[in-house]
Design a protein around this motif. Structure first.
Motif, mmCIF file in Angstrom:
data_model
loop_
_atom_site.group_PDB
_atom_site.id
_atom_site.type_symbol
_atom_site.label_atom_id
_atom_site.label_comp_id
_atom_site.label_asym_id
_atom_site.label_seq_id
_atom_site.Cartn_x
_atom_site.Cartn_y
_atom_site.Cartn_z
ATOM 1 N N LYS A 77 30.627 18.135 -101.290
ATOM 2 C CA LYS A 77 30.943 16.654 -101.232
ATOM 3 C C LYS A 77 32.777 16.980 -100.896
ATOM 4 C CE LYS A 77 30.941 14.181 -104.971
ATOM 5 N NZ LYS A 77 30.556 14.478 -105.289
ATOM 6 N N ASP A 78 33.298 18.084 -101.299
ATOM 7 C CA ASP A 78 34.666 18.119 -102.017
ATOM 8 C C ASP A 78 34.894 19.306 -100.864
ATOM 9 O OD1 ASP A 78 35.531 17.071 -103.947
ATOM 10 O OD2 ASP A 78 34.060 17.789 -105.129
ATOM 11 N N PRO A 85 36.974 19.454 -90.602
ATOM 12 C CA PRO A 85 36.612 19.911 -89.565
ATOM 13 C C PRO A 85 35.850 20.988 -89.856
ATOM 14 C CG PRO A 85 38.117 18.453 -88.580
ATOM 15 C CD PRO A 85 38.086 18.982 -89.881
ATOM 16 N N GLU A 86 36.734 21.918 -90.936
ATOM 17 C CA GLU A 86 36.133 22.768 -90.965
ATOM 18 C C GLU A 86 35.464 24.133 -92.290
ATOM 19 O OE1 GLU A 86 40.364 25.592 -90.304
ATOM 20 O OE2 GLU A 86 39.568 24.663 -92.012
ATOM 21 N N ALA A 87 34.888 22.155 -92.291
ATOM 22 C CA ALA A 87 34.091 22.479 -93.858
ATOM 23 C C ALA A 87 32.728 23.514 -92.987
ATOM 24 C CB ALA A 87 33.673 21.232 -94.343
ATOM 25 N N ASN A 88 31.974 23.313 -92.067
ATOM 26 C CA ASN A 88 31.253 23.767 -91.939
ATOM 27 C C ASN A 88 30.931 25.477 -91.740
ATOM 28 O OD1 ASN A 88 28.580 21.643 -91.870
ATOM 29 N ND2 ASN A 88 29.613 20.927 -89.831
ATOM 30 N N ALA A 89 31.859 26.014 -91.131
ATOM 31 C CA ALA A 89 32.470 27.772 -91.324
ATOM 32 C C ALA A 89 32.584 27.828 -92.745
ATOM 33 C CB ALA A 89 33.203 27.853 -90.555
ATOM 34 N N VAL A 90 33.345 26.894 -93.661
ATOM 35 C CA VAL A 90 33.721 27.635 -95.123
ATOM 36 C C VAL A 90 32.719 28.084 -95.616
ATOM 37 C CG1 VAL A 90 34.660 27.046 -96.946
ATOM 38 C CG2 VAL A 90 36.114 26.828 -94.343
ATOM 39 N N THR A 191 42.092 26.596 -104.313
ATOM 40 C CA THR A 191 43.078 25.429 -102.965
ATOM 41 C C THR A 191 41.238 24.580 -103.628
ATOM 42 O OG1 THR A 191 44.081 26.023 -100.867
ATOM 43 C CG2 THR A 191 42.669 24.590 -101.323
ATOM 44 N N SER A 192 40.256 25.294 -103.326
ATOM 45 C CA SER A 192 39.349 23.567 -104.111
ATOM 46 C C SER A 192 39.536 23.141 -105.500
ATOM 47 C CB SER A 192 37.621 24.152 -104.046
ATOM 48 O OG SER A 192 37.217 24.445 -102.761
ATOM 49 N N GLY A 193 40.084 24.383 -106.349
ATOM 50 C CA GLY A 193 39.840 24.089 -107.487
ATOM 51 C C GLY A 193 41.249 22.509 -107.996
ATOM 52 N N TRP A 194 42.490 23.251 -106.842
ATOM 53 C CA TRP A 194 43.809 23.011 -107.506
ATOM 54 C C TRP A 194 43.471 21.398 -107.718
ATOM 55 C CZ3 TRP A 194 46.604 24.773 -110.154
ATOM 56 C CH2 TRP A 194 46.975 25.781 -111.044
ATOM 57 N N ARG A 273 45.773 28.533 -89.655
ATOM 58 C CA ARG A 273 46.114 27.537 -89.790
ATOM 59 C C ARG A 273 44.841 26.558 -90.651
ATOM 60 N NH1 ARG A 273 49.582 25.926 -84.071
ATOM 61 N NH2 ARG A 273 50.646 28.020 -84.343
ATOM 62 N N SER A 274 44.527 27.127 -91.516
ATOM 63 C CA SER A 274 43.315 25.911 -92.175
ATOM 64 C C SER A 274 43.499 24.404 -92.517
ATOM 65 C CB SER A 274 43.919 26.376 -93.848
ATOM 66 O OG SER A 274 43.010 27.697 -93.805
ATOM 67 N N LYS A 275 43.149 23.862 -91.603
ATOM 68 C CA LYS A 275 43.280 22.698 -91.805
ATOM 69 C C LYS A 275 43.178 21.912 -92.960
ATOM 70 C CE LYS A 275 41.144 22.190 -87.667
ATOM 71 N NZ LYS A 275 42.829 21.818 -86.522
ATOM 72 N N TYR A 276 43.916 22.356 -94.583
ATOM 73 C CA TYR A 276 44.813 21.578 -95.541
ATOM 74 C C TYR A 276 45.410 21.957 -95.594
ATOM 75 C CZ TYR A 276 42.955 26.357 -97.387
ATOM 76 O OH TYR A 276 43.134 27.677 -97.518
#
Length: 527
Positions: A77-78, A85-90, A191-194, A273-276
């Motif tokens: 979920k994080d 919107p990029e989550a599925n690709a990630v 980035t996920s941990g930050w 151009r990452s969404k975060y």
């Protein structure tokens, strides 16, 4: 020549004015011939990736960044909260964590009978009930999986090994287990941990917050290649505060890369151009290295307020990420990250200097007296090498060698010859991976100039062999001799080549040529 004679002391002073290094032990004032290598303490090699990480740590710390550890396990979920919107690709490129479920194991009469047969233990009703409670405790995670076999063995009063051997047969539920996936992932971006860290600390710490972390990330690549691994290190940092801008990213980049010898920098908009990141702030860093030219080495940008708000963060945050392996590839001039990271998995190239370390003596003396005997045998042989045979020369004598009188001779009993054969003075050189025994003549000048000297001559190797055998003979008081005529193999000369060195040589079709006419003998006599 007597060990305590003035002549011997003069020769020792002529040849050596320091300490003889044998193994890791220094023996003061022991004589050493020029043929013997003086010991050197060589610093062990650091791994290129670890060395690069250490240098990056030092630079970050010097720039005022605190070191941090950020979460490695990221809930699915994080990923959606951070990447939108990029989550599925990630998520297509992340590893999900899985594990084996704990089975509900029952015990029937068939199992009880088989347990008794395999262990020789009579399973009473009380024992059966204890087994049921043990298996139930395992199901409830009160007993760890790696302790289950021991717990069952304790209940039965049987050997752990016997119980381990019967588990698959008696309890097939364990063997048939298949892993099940959770919704927890391994971190694919620092980035996920930050984001998780910032959400906990931004309003509880003085601003600006400056932290860095150099740690592993994991990506489920389709395959690994020269520039891609499924696990790699990211050298990542954040600066969080009211007045943080993109210029901070440029300043940090310059500070980091200048420490690695890069001179000029270019900052180019990153088309990914990452969404975060805030639109148009994601920046690729290209640095000009005096050797490698322009190289992409890092990416930085400003975290999106939208992504930060999902964690309650209300201040601007600059993030920079740098691939450690990529930087190490540049520094160590590697063209394959797999070879750089896991060199043990690939054929290694050794320099002539390194191969020289694989060439040594099969037998050598173990005592200071033995080392002295080897020295004087060689000295006597070389000094009288052209003497016409038959001949013999007293090399060493002692009135108290292990409580006995000892005399050592270098001799040649055959007529119409010399004390030493033509190849006795050959020295062992390593040249272009080949191990060669060569004389000091014009014909072999190129090999001697280009190659690496092992500092082992044929006669010095034989002298060490003789001294080692004399030490052995002292245990029984028996006289003896060694004789070397035509050398064909390294072992004929008391030479050994370590297996790794020999494997390197044979795999590449190189050669070992230590042949030659030595024709000398050493004889010793105990009285």
């Amino acid at each position: 020549m007597r060990f305590d004679s003035e002549e011997f002391r003069a020769l020792a002073r002529e040849d050596f004015d320091g300490a003889w290094h044998k193994g890791a032990e220094f023996i003061p004032k022991a004589p050493v011939s020029k043929s013997y290598p003086r010991g050197k303490f060589v610093r062990a090699k650091a791994h290129p990736v670890a060395e690069t990480i250490q240098r990056l740590r030092e630079v970050y710390l010097s720039m005022g960044f605190d070191e941090a550890r950020v979460p490695l396990f990221i809930d699915e979920k994080d990923v959606f909260r951070q990447f939108g919107p990029e989550a599925n690709a990630v998520l297509d490129r992340v590893f999900y964590l899985g594990g084996l479920p704990r089975p509900n194991v029952g015990i029937g009469r068939k199992q009880i009978g088989r347990i008794s047969e395999l262990t020789g233990v009579t399973v009473t009703e009380e024992t059966e009930e204890k087994l049921r409670r043990t298996l139930h405790a395992y199901k409830k995670s009160e007993i760890d999986g790696d302790d289950l076999t021991h717990e069952i063995a304790s209940v039965l009063g049987a050997d752990d090994g016997i119980v381990a051997g019967m588990m698959d047969e008696v309890f097939p539920e364990f063997k048939e287990l298949a892993p099940e996936s959770s919704r927890t992932t391994l971190r694919s971006h620092m980035t996920s941990g930050w984001f998780l860290s910032l959400g906990e600390m931004w309003d509880k710490s003085p601003l600006p917050i400056k932290q860095f972390s150099i740690d592993r990330c994991f990506r489920r690549e389709q395959e690994e290649g020269p520039t891609r691994l499924m696990t790699y290190h990211s050298a990542s940092c954040i600066i969080a505060g009211e007045n943080v801008t993109l210029e901070d990213g440029k300043a940090v980049t310059a500070g980091l890369l200048s420490a690695f010898g890069f001179t000029d920098f270019e900052f180019r908009p990153d088309e990914k151009r990452s969404k975060y990141y805030v639109p148009d702030t994601q920046t690729e860093v290209y640095a000009k290295h005096p050797v490698h030219g322009w190289v992409e080495v890092a990416t930085f940008g400003m975290y999106s307020p939208y992504a930060l708000s999902a964690y309650g963060v209300e201040v601007p945050v600059m993030n920079l990420g740098m691939g450690v392996e990529r930087l190490a590839m540049i520094e160590y001039e590697s063209d394959d990250v797999r070879v750089l990271t896991y060199p043990q998995m690939y054929p290694r190239e050794y320099s002539d200097f390194e191969l020289a370390g694989a060439v040594g003596l099969k037998e050598e003396p173990a005592t200071p007296e033995g080392i002295t005997i080897a020295y004087v045998i060689e000295k006597t042989a070389v000094s009288n090498g052209d003497a016409e045979s038959p001949c013999e020369f007293l090399a060493y004598e002692s009135d108290d060698f292990c409580g006995m009188k000892l005399k050592v001779y270098v001799e040649e009993r055959e007529e119409n010859s010399k004390l030493l054969g033509p190849a006795a003075g050959n020295e062992i050189f390593i040249s272009d991976g080949k191990v060669l025994g060569v004389p000091d003549t014009k014909s072999f000048k190129k090999v001697r100039d280009k190659g690496v000297n092992s500092y082992i001559s044929y006669i010095s190797a034989i002298s060490n062999l003789a001294a080692a055998r004399i030490e052995e003979s002292a245990l029984t008081g028996e006289s003896g001799e060694i004789q070397v005529k035509m050398a064909k193999l390294p072992s004929d000369l008391n030479i050994k080549i370590e297996p790794w060195g020999m494997r390197y040589i044979t795999d590449r079709g190189l050669k070992v040529d230590l042949r030659g006419p030595v024709f000398t003998a050493v004889r010793w006599k105990f009285e």
